[in-house]
Design a protein around this motif. Sequence first.
Motif, PDB file in Angstrom:
ATOM      1  N   ILE A   1       8.084   2.873  -6.863  1.00 39.90           N
ATOM      2  CA  ILE A   1       8.671   2.880  -5.522  1.00 39.90           C
ATOM      3  C   ILE A   1       7.635   2.239  -4.618  1.00 39.90           C
ATOM      4  CG2 ILE A   1       9.475   4.278  -3.585  1.00 39.90           C
ATOM      5  CD1 ILE A   1      11.306   4.578  -5.917  1.00 39.90           C
ATOM      6  N   GLY A   2       7.996   1.115  -3.981  1.00 41.95           N
ATOM      7  CA  GLY A   2       6.993   0.421  -3.189  1.00 41.95           C
ATOM      8  C   GLY A   2       7.538  -0.188  -1.923  1.00 41.95           C
ATOM      9  N   GLU A   3       6.878  -1.255  -1.500  1.00 40.91           N
ATOM     10  CA  GLU A   3       7.243  -1.937  -0.258  1.00 40.91           C
ATOM     11  C   GLU A   3       8.367  -2.947  -0.464  1.00 40.91           C
ATOM     12  OE1 GLU A   3       5.185  -1.461   3.178  1.00 40.91           O
ATOM     13  OE2 GLU A   3       5.952   0.148   1.919  1.00 40.91           O
ATOM     14  N   GLY A   4       8.924  -2.969  -1.635  1.00 42.66           N
ATOM     15  CA  GLY A   4       9.993  -3.906  -1.951  1.00 42.66           C
ATOM     16  C   GLY A   4       9.758  -4.502  -3.321  1.00 42.66           C
TER      17      GLY A   4
ATOM     18  N   PRO B   1      -5.659   7.379 -16.751  1.00 45.71           N
ATOM     19  CA  PRO B   1      -4.326   7.839 -17.128  1.00 45.71           C
ATOM     20  C   PRO B   1      -3.239   6.863 -16.698  1.00 45.71           C
ATOM     21  CG  PRO B   1      -5.176   9.092 -15.258  1.00 45.71           C
ATOM     22  CD  PRO B   1      -6.323   8.299 -15.794  1.00 45.71           C
ATOM     23  N   ASN B   2      -2.182   6.778 -17.490  1.00 50.30           N
ATOM     24  CA  ASN B   2      -1.037   5.941 -17.171  1.00 50.30           C
ATOM     25  C   ASN B   2      -0.134   6.689 -16.187  1.00 50.30           C
ATOM     26  OD1 ASN B   2      -1.504   3.623 -18.910  1.00 50.30           O
ATOM     27  ND2 ASN B   2      -1.147   5.028 -20.613  1.00 50.30           N
ATOM     28  N   LEU B   3       0.052   6.119 -15.012  1.00 46.83           N
ATOM     29  CA  LEU B   3       0.769   6.810 -13.948  1.00 46.83           C
ATOM     30  C   LEU B   3       1.883   5.962 -13.357  1.00 46.83           C
ATOM     31  CD1 LEU B   3      -2.279   8.230 -11.910  1.00 46.83           C
ATOM     32  CD2 LEU B   3      -0.940   9.436 -13.657  1.00 46.83           C
ATOM     33  N   ASP B   4       2.987   6.621 -13.004  1.00 40.54           N
ATOM     34  CA  ASP B   4       3.979   6.039 -12.105  1.00 40.54           C
ATOM     35  C   ASP B   4       3.547   6.362 -10.686  1.00 40.54           C
ATOM     36  OD1 ASP B   4       5.623   5.057 -14.086  1.00 40.54           O
ATOM     37  OD2 ASP B   4       6.971   6.784 -14.093  1.00 40.54           O
ATOM     38  N   ILE B   5       3.668   5.393  -9.790  1.00 44.74           N
ATOM     39  CA  ILE B   5       3.230   5.587  -8.410  1.00 44.74           C
ATOM     40  C   ILE B   5       4.357   5.208  -7.458  1.00 44.74           C
ATOM     41  CG2 ILE B   5       1.527   4.961  -6.659  1.00 44.74           C
ATOM     42  CD1 ILE B   5      -0.360   4.157  -8.923  1.00 44.74           C
ATOM     43  N   ALA B   6       4.662   6.108  -6.532  1.00 44.29           N
ATOM     44  CA  ALA B   6       5.636   5.846  -5.461  1.00 44.29           C
ATOM     45  C   ALA B   6       4.880   5.872  -4.140  1.00 44.29           C
ATOM     46  CB  ALA B   6       6.739   6.904  -5.468  1.00 44.29           C
ATOM     47  N   VAL B   7       5.053   4.853  -3.320  1.00 43.15           N
ATOM     48  CA  VAL B   7       4.278   4.758  -2.081  1.00 43.15           C
ATOM     49  C   VAL B   7       5.166   4.435  -0.887  1.00 43.15           C
ATOM     50  CG1 VAL B   7       2.220   3.980  -3.316  1.00 43.15           C
ATOM     51  CG2 VAL B   7       3.773   2.284  -2.336  1.00 43.15           C
ATOM     52  N   ASP B   8       4.777   4.966   0.229  1.00 44.61           N
ATOM     53  CA  ASP B   8       5.288   4.549   1.537  1.00 44.61           C
ATOM     54  C   ASP B   8       4.091   4.644   2.481  1.00 44.61           C
ATOM     55  OD1 ASP B   8       6.708   3.865   3.750  1.00 44.61           O
ATOM     56  OD2 ASP B   8       8.335   5.298   3.444  1.00 44.61           O
ATOM     57  N   PRO B   9       3.283   3.569   2.533  1.00 48.35           N
ATOM     58  CA  PRO B   9       2.020   3.618   3.289  1.00 48.35           C
ATOM     59  C   PRO B   9       2.200   4.028   4.742  1.00 48.35           C
ATOM     60  CG  PRO B   9       2.124   1.648   1.939  1.00 48.35           C
ATOM     61  CD  PRO B   9       3.489   2.266   1.889  1.00 48.35           C
ATOM     62  N   LEU B  10       3.318   3.601   5.340  1.00 46.32           N
ATOM     63  CA  LEU B  10       3.619   3.991   6.715  1.00 46.32           C
ATOM     64  C   LEU B  10       5.099   4.316   6.830  1.00 46.32           C
ATOM     65  CD1 LEU B  10       3.294   4.464   9.667  1.00 46.32           C
ATOM     66  CD2 LEU B  10       3.028   1.999  10.041  1.00 46.32           C
TER      67      LEU B  10
ATOM     68  N   GLY C   1      17.103   5.816   3.104  1.00 46.94           N
ATOM     69  CA  GLY C   1      16.514   4.960   2.090  1.00 46.94           C
ATOM     70  C   GLY C   1      16.418   5.635   0.726  1.00 46.94           C
ATOM     71  N   GLY C   2      16.796   4.912  -0.322  1.00 46.87           N
ATOM     72  CA  GLY C   2      16.701   5.446  -1.673  1.00 46.87           C
ATOM     73  C   GLY C   2      15.273   5.728  -2.108  1.00 46.87           C
ATOM     74  N   PRO C   3      14.341   4.807  -1.868  1.00 48.77           N
ATOM     75  CA  PRO C   3      12.952   5.081  -2.246  1.00 48.77           C
ATOM     76  C   PRO C   3      12.390   6.337  -1.584  1.00 48.77           C
ATOM     77  CG  PRO C   3      13.247   2.749  -1.828  1.00 48.77           C
ATOM     78  CD  PRO C   3      14.517   3.417  -1.408  1.00 48.77           C
ATOM     79  N   GLU C   4      12.720   6.537  -0.301  1.00 51.82           N
ATOM     80  CA  GLU C   4      12.259   7.740   0.394  1.00 51.82           C
ATOM     81  C   GLU C   4      12.852   9.000  -0.233  1.00 51.82           C
ATOM     82  OE1 GLU C   4      11.928   4.342   3.294  1.00 51.82           O
ATOM     83  OE2 GLU C   4      13.394   5.009   1.811  1.00 51.82           O
ATOM     84  N   GLY C   5      14.067   8.872  -0.777  1.00 54.22           N
ATOM     85  CA  GLY C   5      14.682  10.008  -1.460  1.00 54.22           C
ATOM     86  C   GLY C   5      13.910  10.434  -2.682  1.00 54.22           C
ATOM     87  N   VAL C   6      13.439   9.461  -3.452  1.00 48.84           N
ATOM     88  CA  VAL C   6      12.658   9.777  -4.650  1.00 48.84           C
ATOM     89  C   VAL C   6      11.334  10.433  -4.270  1.00 48.84           C
ATOM     90  CG1 VAL C   6      11.481   8.803  -6.665  1.00 48.84           C
ATOM     91  CG2 VAL C   6      13.741   7.956  -6.012  1.00 48.84           C
ATOM     92  N   ILE C   7      10.671   9.901  -3.254  1.00 45.85           N
ATOM     93  CA  ILE C   7       9.397  10.472  -2.822  1.00 45.85           C
ATOM     94  C   ILE C   7       9.599  11.900  -2.314  1.00 45.85           C
ATOM     95  CG2 ILE C   7       7.522  10.255  -1.140  1.00 45.85           C
ATOM     96  CD1 ILE C   7       7.875   7.209  -1.300  1.00 45.85           C
TER      97      ILE C   7
END
Length: 333
Positions: free
Chosen positions: A57-60, A80-89, A213-219
């Motif tokens: 999940i990122g900036e696009g 470690p292998n990680l999934d990362i979801a971000v919304d910096p702002l 927003g869908g990404p915000e839903g996952v976060i």
Amino acid sequence: MSLNKDLIEKLVKVTSRAAINCYQYLGKEDKKLADKAATDSMRNDLNEMEISGEVVIGEGELDEAPMLYIGEKLGKGNGPNLDIAVDPLEGTNFVAKNLPGAISVLAVSEKGNLFNAPETYMNKFAVGKDVPFDATDIDFPLKKNISNIADAKNKNFNELTVCILDRPRHTNIINELKSLGVNLKLISDGDICGALMVSDNKYNIDLFLGIGGGPEGVISAAALDSYGCKFQGRFIFETDKDKDRAKKMGIIDYNKKYELSEIVKGDSIFCATGITETEITAAVKKENTKFVTETLVTHKESTIEIIKSEEAIAWLFLIIAIETPSLVPSSIG
């Protein structure tokens, strides 16, 4: 277990520094520069970590975002292998206008455990753990959900409060809630914080719902999972382009209702640092020679806590000088 206290401490520093980097843009009416400052900071710090991370999940997508795009590899590649979801702002307008509600946020899980969400809208539904799981559903009529929540909490309709984004698309829902006598908390942006307010009765929010927003839903789901809350979501694919992107991510059923356990599998860490004041966290503060931040941390396996951090002002001046030579320290108010 790769998701441990040491990793939490490092992730708190990542969101804290991203929040601090926005400080210079508070009230400056430039949301793009604020977003870039947070994104640059978060990306740089994640790349300095001993992890093998991938942005889910990122900036696009790559063609839309030069940094923190979906699929970007982060870290030194030796951890470690990680999934990362971000919304910096989250809440660019809030920073631009120096209004409450802005946060810097990320969530991580072990590889394969965070849903890889497309950049599209999601219909969301969240309630606290004090409501029985089968009492509510995103597909129930609104009145049925309200009635069942009222019964579960031993409240009248006029004692319930629903949080929803103040958008024209929600007019019918808002009007129905008004007709039922339910109280409303209408938010202009920032539906991550909105969703999180079902997590504790102190926020006086009984239900969060609506399209955002869908990404915000996952976060949001990553944090709500630690609280034991209920979250459901359904992506909205309006164009063939949306559907094509979803298909590439493995989504076949475009009308599928996702339960929280399908969005976040297993353990996760969520960090949200306040930039401006929110109901969840305090704003970044400048005190003499340091910045002070407040971060909400949830770790399903160990903790839910607010962590206060400090960072020397000299550190931010150094970052400004290296990354944006056209800016000078006096630009920080």
